[in-house]
Design a protein around this motif. Structure first.
Motif, PDB file in Angstrom:
ATOM      1  N   LEU A 193      58.266   3.527  25.545  1.00  0.00           N
ATOM      2  CA  LEU A 193      59.161   2.476  25.090  1.00  0.00           C
ATOM      3  C   LEU A 193      60.589   2.811  25.476  1.00  0.00           C
ATOM      4  CD1 LEU A 193      57.750   1.852  21.512  1.00  0.00           C
ATOM      5  CD2 LEU A 193      57.447   0.424  23.532  1.00  0.00           C
ATOM      6  N   LEU A 194      61.254   1.846  26.096  1.00  0.00           N
ATOM      7  CA  LEU A 194      62.657   2.047  26.423  1.00  0.00           C
ATOM      8  C   LEU A 194      63.490   2.056  25.150  1.00  0.00           C
ATOM      9  CD1 LEU A 194      64.896   2.382  28.457  1.00  0.00           C
ATOM     10  CD2 LEU A 194      64.940  -0.085  28.751  1.00  0.00           C
ATOM     11  N   TYR A 195      63.187   1.126  24.242  1.00  0.00           N
ATOM     12  CA  TYR A 195      63.901   1.047  22.970  1.00  0.00           C
ATOM     13  C   TYR A 195      62.895   1.275  21.857  1.00  0.00           C
ATOM     14  CZ  TYR A 195      67.194  -1.366  25.981  1.00  0.00           C
ATOM     15  OH  TYR A 195      68.037  -1.688  26.998  1.00  0.00           O
ATOM     16  N   SER A 196      63.161   2.223  20.990  1.00  0.00           N
ATOM     17  CA  SER A 196      62.239   2.491  19.898  1.00  0.00           C
ATOM     18  C   SER A 196      62.971   3.135  18.738  1.00  0.00           C
ATOM     19  CB  SER A 196      61.105   3.404  20.361  1.00  0.00           C
ATOM     20  OG  SER A 196      61.584   4.726  20.526  1.00  0.00           O
ATOM     21  N   GLU A 197      62.312   3.096  17.593  1.00  0.00           N
ATOM     22  CA  GLU A 197      62.860   3.739  16.408  1.00  0.00           C
ATOM     23  C   GLU A 197      62.938   5.252  16.617  1.00  0.00           C
ATOM     24  OE1 GLU A 197      62.516   2.737  11.785  1.00  0.00           O
ATOM     25  OE2 GLU A 197      60.614   3.269  12.732  1.00  0.00           O
ATOM     26  N   GLY A 198      61.972   5.792  17.363  1.00  0.00           N
ATOM     27  CA  GLY A 198      62.018   7.224  17.680  1.00  0.00           C
ATOM     28  C   GLY A 198      63.250   7.581  18.493  1.00  0.00           C
ATOM     29  N   ASN A 199      63.611   6.695  19.422  1.00  0.00           N
ATOM     30  CA  ASN A 199      64.836   6.924  20.192  1.00  0.00           C
ATOM     31  C   ASN A 199      66.057   6.917  19.282  1.00  0.00           C
ATOM     32  OD1 ASN A 199      63.490   7.094  22.632  1.00  0.00           O
ATOM     33  ND2 ASN A 199      63.860   4.961  23.172  1.00  0.00           N
ATOM     34  N   VAL A 200      66.068   5.989  18.320  1.00  0.00           N
ATOM     35  CA  VAL A 200      67.201   5.921  17.391  1.00  0.00           C
ATOM     36  C   VAL A 200      67.300   7.234  16.624  1.00  0.00           C
ATOM     37  CG1 VAL A 200      68.206   4.750  15.396  1.00  0.00           C
ATOM     38  CG2 VAL A 200      67.112   3.400  17.196  1.00  0.00           C
ATOM     39  N   ALA A 218      66.248  10.197  17.488  1.00  0.00           N
ATOM     40  CA  ALA A 218      66.716  11.252  18.402  1.00  0.00           C
ATOM     41  C   ALA A 218      68.201  11.095  18.702  1.00  0.00           C
ATOM     42  CB  ALA A 218      65.902  11.218  19.702  1.00  0.00           C
ATOM     43  N   ARG A 219      68.646   9.851  18.895  1.00  0.00           N
ATOM     44  CA  ARG A 219      70.061   9.611  19.189  1.00  0.00           C
ATOM     45  C   ARG A 219      70.935   9.912  17.981  1.00  0.00           C
ATOM     46  NH1 ARG A 219      71.780   6.883  23.787  1.00  0.00           N
ATOM     47  NH2 ARG A 219      73.808   7.518  23.039  1.00  0.00           N
ATOM     48  N   ALA A 272      68.232  11.710   3.469  1.00  0.00           N
ATOM     49  CA  ALA A 272      67.777  10.595   4.305  1.00  0.00           C
ATOM     50  C   ALA A 272      68.063  10.881   5.772  1.00  0.00           C
ATOM     51  CB  ALA A 272      68.440   9.296   3.862  1.00  0.00           C
ATOM     52  N   VAL A 273      69.257  11.399   6.069  1.00  0.00           N
ATOM     53  CA  VAL A 273      69.589  11.728   7.460  1.00  0.00           C
ATOM     54  C   VAL A 273      68.627  12.785   7.978  1.00  0.00           C
ATOM     55  CG1 VAL A 273      71.338  12.706   9.007  1.00  0.00           C
ATOM     56  CG2 VAL A 273      72.031  11.100   7.210  1.00  0.00           C
ATOM     57  N   TRP A 274      68.391  13.836   7.192  1.00  0.00           N
ATOM     58  CA  TRP A 274      67.485  14.895   7.622  1.00  0.00           C
ATOM     59  C   TRP A 274      66.093  14.343   7.886  1.00  0.00           C
ATOM     60  CZ3 TRP A 274      62.881  17.117   6.571  1.00  0.00           C
ATOM     61  CH2 TRP A 274      62.621  18.337   7.203  1.00  0.00           C
ATOM     62  N   ARG A 275      65.601  13.465   6.999  1.00  0.00           N
ATOM     63  CA  ARG A 275      64.256  12.904   7.159  1.00  0.00           C
ATOM     64  C   ARG A 275      64.174  11.972   8.368  1.00  0.00           C
ATOM     65  NH1 ARG A 275      62.657   9.973   2.390  1.00  0.00           N
ATOM     66  NH2 ARG A 275      60.672   9.742   3.490  1.00  0.00           N
ATOM     67  N   ILE A 276      65.266  11.278   8.686  1.00  0.00           N
ATOM     68  CA  ILE A 276      65.288  10.440   9.897  1.00  0.00           C
ATOM     69  C   ILE A 276      65.164  11.329  11.129  1.00  0.00           C
ATOM     70  CG2 ILE A 276      66.804   9.025  11.371  1.00  0.00           C
ATOM     71  CD1 ILE A 276      67.852   7.741   8.720  1.00  0.00           C
ATOM     72  N   GLU A 277      65.910  12.426  11.130  1.00  0.00           N
ATOM     73  CA  GLU A 277      65.936  13.309  12.294  1.00  0.00           C
ATOM     74  C   GLU A 277      64.711  14.216  12.388  1.00  0.00           C
ATOM     75  OE1 GLU A 277      69.552  15.559  12.294  1.00  0.00           O
ATOM     76  OE2 GLU A 277      70.823  13.774  12.369  1.00  0.00           O
ATOM     77  N   ASN A 278      64.191  14.705  11.263  1.00  0.00           N
ATOM     78  CA  ASN A 278      63.195  15.778  11.280  1.00  0.00           C
ATOM     79  C   ASN A 278      61.930  15.526  10.484  1.00  0.00           C
ATOM     80  OD1 ASN A 278      65.037  17.708  12.624  1.00  0.00           O
ATOM     81  ND2 ASN A 278      66.187  17.501  10.729  1.00  0.00           N
ATOM     82  N   GLY A 279      61.908  14.510   9.661  1.00  0.00           N
ATOM     83  CA  GLY A 279      60.809  14.327   8.728  1.00  0.00           C
ATOM     84  C   GLY A 279      59.456  14.148   9.401  1.00  0.00           C
ATOM     85  N   THR A 280      58.413  14.558   8.677  1.00  0.00           N
ATOM     86  CA  THR A 280      57.047  14.336   9.126  1.00  0.00           C
ATOM     87  C   THR A 280      56.291  13.754   7.945  1.00  0.00           C
ATOM     88  OG1 THR A 280      57.214  16.283  10.536  1.00  0.00           O
ATOM     89  CG2 THR A 280      55.017  15.406  10.162  1.00  0.00           C
ATOM     90  N   PRO A 281      56.042  12.474   7.913  1.00  0.00           N
ATOM     91  CA  PRO A 281      56.451  11.512   8.937  1.00  0.00           C
ATOM     92  C   PRO A 281      57.953  11.247   8.860  1.00  0.00           C
ATOM     93  CG  PRO A 281      55.463  10.345   7.103  1.00  0.00           C
ATOM     94  CD  PRO A 281      55.331  11.826   6.800  1.00  0.00           C
ATOM     95  N   ARG A 282      58.472  10.830   9.994  1.00  0.00           N
ATOM     96  CA  ARG A 282      59.904  10.531  10.079  1.00  0.00           C
ATOM     97  C   ARG A 282      60.221   9.333   9.198  1.00  0.00           C
ATOM     98  NH1 ARG A 282      60.152   9.733  15.191  1.00  0.00           N
ATOM     99  NH2 ARG A 282      59.873   7.512  15.033  1.00  0.00           N
ATOM    100  N   ARG A 283      61.374   9.389   8.541  1.00  0.00           N
ATOM    101  CA  ARG A 283      61.822   8.280   7.706  1.00  0.00           C
ATOM    102  C   ARG A 283      62.160   7.092   8.591  1.00  0.00           C
ATOM    103  NH1 ARG A 283      66.358   5.897   6.235  1.00  0.00           N
ATOM    104  NH2 ARG A 283      66.825   5.271   4.112  1.00  0.00           N
ATOM    105  N   ARG A 284      61.702   5.920   8.198  1.00  0.00           N
ATOM    106  CA  ARG A 284      61.987   4.693   8.954  1.00  0.00           C
ATOM    107  C   ARG A 284      63.455   4.323   8.807  1.00  0.00           C
ATOM    108  NH1 ARG A 284      57.334   1.308  10.713  1.00  0.00           N
ATOM    109  NH2 ARG A 284      59.170   0.535  11.733  1.00  0.00           N
ATOM    110  N   ILE A 285      63.977   3.609   9.780  1.00  0.00           N
ATOM    111  CA  ILE A 285      65.377   3.171   9.793  1.00  0.00           C
ATOM    112  C   ILE A 285      65.373   1.656   9.709  1.00  0.00           C
ATOM    113  CG2 ILE A 285      67.515   3.141  11.128  1.00  0.00           C
ATOM    114  CD1 ILE A 285      66.278   5.623  12.640  1.00  0.00           C
ATOM    115  N   ASN A 286      66.060   1.113   8.698  1.00  0.00           N
ATOM    116  CA  ASN A 286      66.118  -0.345   8.626  1.00  0.00           C
ATOM    117  C   ASN A 286      67.299  -0.853   9.454  1.00  0.00           C
ATOM    118  OD1 ASN A 286      68.515  -0.585   6.983  1.00  0.00           O
ATOM    119  ND2 ASN A 286      67.291  -0.127   5.170  1.00  0.00           N
ATOM    120  N   LEU A 287      67.354  -2.155   9.637  1.00  0.00           N
ATOM    121  CA  LEU A 287      68.377  -2.744  10.500  1.00  0.00           C
ATOM    122  C   LEU A 287      69.785  -2.469   9.990  1.00  0.00           C
ATOM    123  CD1 LEU A 287      69.087  -4.396  12.977  1.00  0.00           C
ATOM    124  CD2 LEU A 287      68.775  -6.478  11.600  1.00  0.00           C
TER     125      LEU A 287
END
Length: 166
Positions: A13-20, A22-23, A53-68
């Motif tokens: 995927l060019l654009y994905s939540e995983g990319n967000v 990582a970014r 929340a930031v840590w879970r977005i970056e490192n969580g297993t499962p990764r925390r979802r990011i809303n709009l």
């Protein structure tokens, strides 16, 4: 189309939540911010977030979802378009290179803003001199006093006489 897929795998995927995610980690590291500082900045941008929340977005297993709303807050905090935040990090740029580019970009915008402020100030002085021609000499002398350098004061005076900086 069969040629679009890597051998034995899915189309990346060019654009994905995983990319967000990582970014977010990369952009935070480039700026030298802690997860707490990023959470504070996102909260000040209007979306309540804590360090966990930031840590879970970056490192969580499962990764925390990011809303709009959170994604948009990250774009404001990092000063990136949403499309860029969603894009995978560029290959070949290490953290040191990214920091140097970030510093150059920040300096560019600061310089542009300073040029705009200078232009508006010069225009205001030029307009003042047009309305009060007797003040011209005193204004130019004040420029020299404040600047201390005759060449710089002359440059500013010439900008005033021309009616603008650019």
């Amino acid at each position: 189309m069969a040629g679009d897929r890597p051998e034995g795998g899915e189309v990346p995927l060019l654009y994905s939540e995983g990319n967000v995610a990582a970014r977010v980690a990369l952009e935070r590291e480039v700026r030298g911010w802690s997860t707490t500082e990023l959470a504070d900045r996102v909260t000040r941008a209007g979306v309540k977030m804590n360090q966990t929340a930031v840590w879970r977005i970056e490192n969580g297993t499962p990764r925390r979802r990011i809303n709009l709303d959170e994604a948009l807050a990250f774009t404001r905090v990092f000063e990136l378009p949403l499309e860029e935040l969603m894009s995978p990090p560029l290959e070949g740029l290490d953290i040191a290179s990214r920091r140097l580019v970030q510093e150059a970009v920040e300096a560019f915008y600061e310089t542009r803003d300073a040029r705009d402020r200078l232009h508006h100030a010069v225009v205001a002085i030029a307009d003042h001199i047009k309305a009060h021609p007797d003040s011209s000499r005193a204004i130019h002398e004040q420029c020299l006093r404040l600047m201390g350098d005759e060449r710089d004061a002359r440059t500013l005076s010439n900008d005033i006489a021309d009616g603008g900086h650019y």
